[in-house]
Design an enzyme around this catalytic site. Sequence first.
Site, PDB file in Angstrom:
ATOM      1  N   ASP A  63      24.263-120.832 -23.734  1.00  0.00           N
ATOM      2  CA  ASP A  63      25.130-119.931 -22.972  1.00  0.00           C
ATOM      3  C   ASP A  63      24.860-119.952 -21.469  1.00  0.00           C
ATOM      4  O   ASP A  63      25.006-118.946 -20.784  1.00  0.00           O
ATOM      5  CB  ASP A  63      25.004-118.480 -23.486  1.00  0.00           C
ATOM      6  CG  ASP A  63      25.277-118.390 -24.967  1.00  0.00           C
ATOM      7  OD1 ASP A  63      26.149-119.131 -25.436  1.00  0.00           O
ATOM      8  OD2 ASP A  63      24.614-117.599 -25.655  1.00  0.00           O
TER       9      ASP A  63
ATOM     10  N   LYS B  95      27.491-124.137 -19.576  1.00  0.00           N
ATOM     11  CA  LYS B  95      27.700-125.587 -19.716  1.00  0.00           C
ATOM     12  C   LYS B  95      29.178-125.940 -19.722  1.00  0.00           C
ATOM     13  O   LYS B  95      29.579-126.933 -19.133  1.00  0.00           O
ATOM     14  CB  LYS B  95      27.075-126.089 -21.030  1.00  0.00           C
ATOM     15  CG  LYS B  95      25.576-125.997 -21.095  1.00  0.00           C
ATOM     16  CD  LYS B  95      25.049-126.494 -22.439  1.00  0.00           C
ATOM     17  CE  LYS B  95      25.429-125.625 -23.616  1.00  0.00           C
ATOM     18  NZ  LYS B  95      24.814-124.293 -23.638  1.00  0.00           N
TER      19      LYS B  95
ATOM     20  N   GLY C 183      29.620-121.978 -28.281  1.00  0.00           N
ATOM     21  CA  GLY C 183      30.801-121.284 -27.754  1.00  0.00           C
ATOM     22  C   GLY C 183      30.887-121.577 -26.278  1.00  0.00           C
ATOM     23  O   GLY C 183      30.092-121.072 -25.500  1.00  0.00           O
ATOM     24  N   HIS C 184      31.815-122.442 -25.877  1.00  0.00           N
ATOM     25  CA  HIS C 184      31.907-122.854 -24.474  1.00  0.00           C
ATOM     26  C   HIS C 184      33.187-122.286 -23.861  1.00  0.00           C
ATOM     27  O   HIS C 184      34.279-122.567 -24.329  1.00  0.00           O
ATOM     28  CB  HIS C 184      31.848-124.377 -24.368  1.00  0.00           C
ATOM     29  CG  HIS C 184      30.547-124.942 -24.879  1.00  0.00           C
ATOM     30  ND1 HIS C 184      30.321-126.266 -25.106  1.00  0.00           N
ATOM     31  CD2 HIS C 184      29.374-124.312 -25.200  1.00  0.00           C
ATOM     32  CE1 HIS C 184      29.081-126.439 -25.542  1.00  0.00           C
ATOM     33  NE2 HIS C 184      28.488-125.264 -25.623  1.00  0.00           N
TER      34      HIS C 184
ATOM     35  N   GLN D 260      24.051-125.727 -27.215  1.00  0.00           N
ATOM     36  CA  GLN D 260      22.793-124.962 -27.280  1.00  0.00           C
ATOM     37  C   GLN D 260      21.980-125.225 -26.006  1.00  0.00           C
ATOM     38  O   GLN D 260      22.565-125.442 -24.960  1.00  0.00           O
ATOM     39  CB  GLN D 260      21.993-125.316 -28.539  1.00  0.00           C
ATOM     40  CG  GLN D 260      22.583-124.794 -29.839  1.00  0.00           C
ATOM     41  CD  GLN D 260      23.751-125.615 -30.341  1.00  0.00           C
ATOM     42  OE1 GLN D 260      23.645-126.802 -30.517  1.00  0.00           O
ATOM     43  NE2 GLN D 260      24.886-124.980 -30.583  1.00  0.00           N
TER      44      GLN D 260
END
Length: 410
Positions: free
Chosen positions: A12, A15, A39-40, A198
């Site tokens: 988080d 990225k 989750g991007h 990650q």
Amino acid sequence: MNIVVIGAQWGDEGKGKIVDFLAGDAAAIVRYAGGANAGHTIVLGAEQYALHLVPSGILYPGKRVFLGSGMVIDPEALFAELGALKERGIDWEGRALISDRAHIVLPRYREIDKERDAGRKKPIGTTGRGIGVTYSLKSDRDGIRVADLLWEEKMRDLEPSDRDFLARYRDKLLAMSTDMAVEMRRLRGQNVLLEGAQGTLLDLDLGTYPFVSSGMSSAAGAAVGAGIGPGAIDAVIGVFKAYSTRVGNGPMPSEFDEGADSALCAFVRETGREYGVTTGRPRRCGYLDLVALRYACAVNSMDALALTHLDIYDTLDEVEACVAYRIGGRETTDFPASVEALSQAQPVLRKFPGWKRPLKKCRSFESLPQRARDYVAFIEDYTETPVGIVSVGYERGETIIRRNPWQTKR
Ligand code: IMO
Ligand code: MG
């Protein structure tokens, strides 16, 4: 040129934004690790996209994106995500491809993941997406790869419910399947962005084991997970936030103190929108941990850092960062392997005067307030790594480029 973008903390880090920004100059984007646990978030004007499996480059029309062999792919989640993108006008057919060596997550793995974690004496707090189950079957040589969908004998020997599930997705997956060894060979000489998921401290080998994810999220994983050798990686960029966050359990030495720091914690969580994109869980927040960041720079041979969320600190009188750990009466600046030592570690904090000016409109490093530049300079000295990119807002354009990695030779 092959550039790797990885998380330098516990995930988080922003990225998605950095990958999206750098993808503009890439011929292709390859995601190399993890699965639907990621989750991007990408913000484009009034539109916000949350991507879990699909590489962040998908938002550039016509650009090719690959889901690499290091990933674990949940077909239900993948096609739900692609369907939602299509509804929003993002065409992906023919340009979103999957490595035939990638592993498949079956629905029942998600249930096993949740049950196993609930049964642990100290739960990891997994995302419940079946990630660990799929990677452990892979290591145990019992996994199912995309290429196996063509292997009749293997399909015949599966449990009927697994076979039926795979039969539903077989043609759709095979239509997207490709050989990454061939693709990466064809892409030689072009710009390829290798997108991590990650972060280093969640990496199976290098992270705060056992409170980690099960994939290779560090830079070394990019080679295997994409289909090239380590020598073909031209630069490694580590993304980190001006503070720390962590979702799930496990040690976090610089975590804000529940009592003394509760106002600061609430401020950072709300201003920084620190809620999980995948699970909605509030993220644990803390001071920037320079001990952990320097470790991440070392184990990834980081060429440069990308600092995000610096603007979250705009209004503070004082900014603090952790520069050492006190463990059992001793001070150290080395990041210990032992989770027990990490759990006991007390942060040694260093204070920096706040800049008390909005950074959102700054577009060059020189236009940042001196105090913000001093904070960045301290980070560079401490980690012995240059900060090449500074993000001052959620939008693609709210970014300061000091060193464009596509134009920087090692
Ligand atoms: P992105 O790519 C933050 C964490 C989970 C849990 C641990 C193991 O968005 O940075 P898992 O389901 O992977 O077995 O859970 O890892 N975790 C993440 N935390 N960002 C992520 O991805 C994460 N992916 C997994 O919260 O503590
Ligand atoms: Mg995330």
